[in-house]
Design an enzyme around this catalytic site. Structure first.
Site, PDB file in Angstrom:
ATOM      1  N   GLU A 174       1.006  -1.151   0.052  1.00 42.33           N
ATOM      2  CA  GLU A 174      -0.102   0.050   0.076  1.00 42.33           C
ATOM      3  C   GLU A 174       0.721   1.351   0.006  1.00 42.33           C
ATOM      4  OE1 GLU A 174      -3.798   0.090   0.546  1.00 42.33           O
ATOM      5  OE2 GLU A 174      -3.619  -1.812  -0.032  1.00 42.33           O
ATOM      6  N   HIS A 248      -4.001   1.967   7.646  1.00 45.52           N
ATOM      7  CA  HIS A 248      -2.836   2.270   7.296  1.00 45.52           C
ATOM      8  C   HIS A 248      -2.039   2.804   8.541  1.00 45.52           C
ATOM      9  CE1 HIS A 248      -4.059   2.983   2.924  1.00 45.52           C
ATOM     10  NE2 HIS A 248      -3.593   1.605   2.944  1.00 45.52           N
ATOM     11  N   CYS A 368      -2.800  11.178   3.581  1.00 46.81           N
ATOM     12  CA  CYS A 368      -3.163  10.540   2.548  1.00 46.81           C
ATOM     13  C   CYS A 368      -2.929  11.293   0.933  1.00 46.81           C
ATOM     14  CB  CYS A 368      -4.503  10.059   2.705  1.00 46.81           C
ATOM     15  SG  CYS A 368      -4.948   8.974   3.974  1.00 46.81           S
TER      16      CYS A 368
END
Length: 445
Positions: A174, A248, A368
């Site tokens: 990711e 995350h 993000c």
């Protein structure tokens, strides 16, 4: 030689919508099927970028993936004209159509893992696009993201591009959302922290939500980037917080230079992790490990406010600033904690709150939206200069957004073939504005 950390933020794409596709992301699921405002979303993201420029920082821009992803729809058996493909999918596979329309490439913390040249054995900056194989709407991003990154970091003398890892559960990757670099300054060799949710060799893993990053993926990226094993740590995220919506590591921890801010429940066997970091850190400036106690901010409050999904940046004038989402001000304990943090004995001196509601409702905060890239002066000059934000580019991007973006988008609108045409026209113009060449499939047909 001077080194800089440059935040390359993702432009929010014209098809920004709330499809609720991300299982394990509490905000994404809770806002599913609400009406979105793509124009506001893109302008909010651009304002954040521009604010960092005004702070004296270098700021980059990453173009969005082209959406809808017609290639995936055609591979899945839909044929005819583009409009017919969309109409067929809307009627028989609306969930697939949502995935192919997702604007999730806006969250460029997941675009890739980037290791600076001062950390790699060959003295080059290395980039590996994330395969994002845990979610369909993200797994289709890697090929186009790779093309976009190659158009930005387009000098092979300085930049080394790698393929995404295999699309297999063992190599779930990711990107930089699970990677932190600690160093006493940007240009000195750093300590690379790769945080993973699951190791194929053990049974320690979350029970409710998926672990999106594997140890095997992190190790593969570190090898490809030629990182020093003595300056690289592989740390497991606490599976219990993954099951509370911490999908995350950047939702529960954030680092910058010699500061690492993290929740006391962030990592599996956390005391051992702290000892490992202290032992491996080699900087001349002291390391500030700031552990946020659960009594001060609970995991639930951290997820609700996205305090750890803030940006932590070094200011040219000295000290550091936290670029926090406005939601931190709505959770009293979080705002109080941040205020106290700026008064404590550490380099953090300022908190700047930004309105990113459109992104936040889809599960992504300030951190993000950006990919952190440490660049030397020479490397910065070798980057595609049209992708670096200055006042001229800022104004042109504002005009471009206002010209092309809708201010309202619902699930029903995804069946409208005009949305496809509008998106393609907008992105075709953007590639010219940012000097990206023909990076989109519809430009190459």
């Amino acid at each position: 030689m001077n080194y800089y950390e440059v935040n390359f933020d993702g432009l929010v794409g014209p098809t920004h919508n709330y499809a609720g596709l991300s299982y394990g992301n509490v905000a994404s699921k809770s806002n599913a099927n609400k009406v979105s405002n793509p124009k506001q979303a893109a302008l909010q993201g651009l304002e954040k970028m521009w604010h960092l420029v005004q702070l004296g920082l270098h700021q980059g821009v990453i173009a969005p993936n082209a959406r809808p992803d017609l290639r995936t729809l055609r591979v899945c058996g839909f044929n005819g004209t583009d409009a017919e493909v969309i109409s067929q999918a809307a009627k028989s596979q609306p969930q697939l159509l949502k995935a192919c329309y997702s604007a999730s490439s806006m969250w460029t913390a997941n675009a890739a893992t980037v290791s600076p040249s001062c950390d790699s054995a060959d003295g080059k900056l290395h980039l590996t696009p994330a395969n994002l194989n845990n979610k369909l709407h993200r797994a289709i991003e890697a090929p186009q993201t790779s093309q976009i990154l190659k158009s930005i970091f387009n000098n092979n003398d300085y930049f080394s591009h790698h393929d995404a890892l295999p699309q297999h559960p063992m190599f779930g990757d990711e990107g930089a959302a699970n990677y932190t670099r600690l160093a006493d300054s940007y240009g000195h060799q750093g300590l690379a922290l790769f945080v993973y949710g699951e190791d194929a060799q053990t049974q320690v893993k979350p029970q409710l939500f998926p672990a999106r990053q594997t140890r095997q993926a992190s190790e593969a990226v570190a090898r490809s980037h030629q990182l020093d094993p003595h300056s690289t740590l592989f740390i497991q995220q606490n599976p219990e917080v993954i099951d509370q919506g911490v999908f995350h590591n950047d939702v529960i921890a954030i680092g910058n230079e010699n500061v690492f801010l993290f929740h006391e429940q962030a990592f599996y066997q956390q005391q051992k992790v702290i000892e490992q970091i202290n032992s491996a850190y080699r900087g001349d400036r002291p390391l500030h490990l700031i552990e946020v106690k659960n009594a001060d901010i609970s995991v639930e409050e951290a997820v609700k406010s996205y305090i750890f999904n803030s940006q932590l940046v070094s200011l040219p004038s000295g000290g550091m600033a936290i670029i926090a989402p406005g939601e931190c001000q709505t959770v009293g304990k979080v705002e109080q904690y941040l205020s106290a943090l700026c008064q404590a004995s550490n380099p953090i001196s300022e908190v700047i709150y930004m309105d990113l509601k459109q992104s936040m409702q889809n599960g992504g905060g300030p951190a993000c939206l950006r990919l952190r890239v440490t660049l030397s002066e020479q490397e910065l000059n070798a980057v595609n200069q049209a992708c670096l934000l200055d006042e001229h580019t800022y104004q042109r991007l504002r005009d471009w957004i206002n010209k092309h973006y809708r201010d309202r988008l619902s699930e029903a609108d995804l069946a409208d073939p005009n949305l496809l045409t509008e998106s393609q026209q907008a992105l075709d113009e953007l590639t010219q504005l940012m000097n990206l060449g023909a990076i989109y499939p519809f430009q190459q047909e």
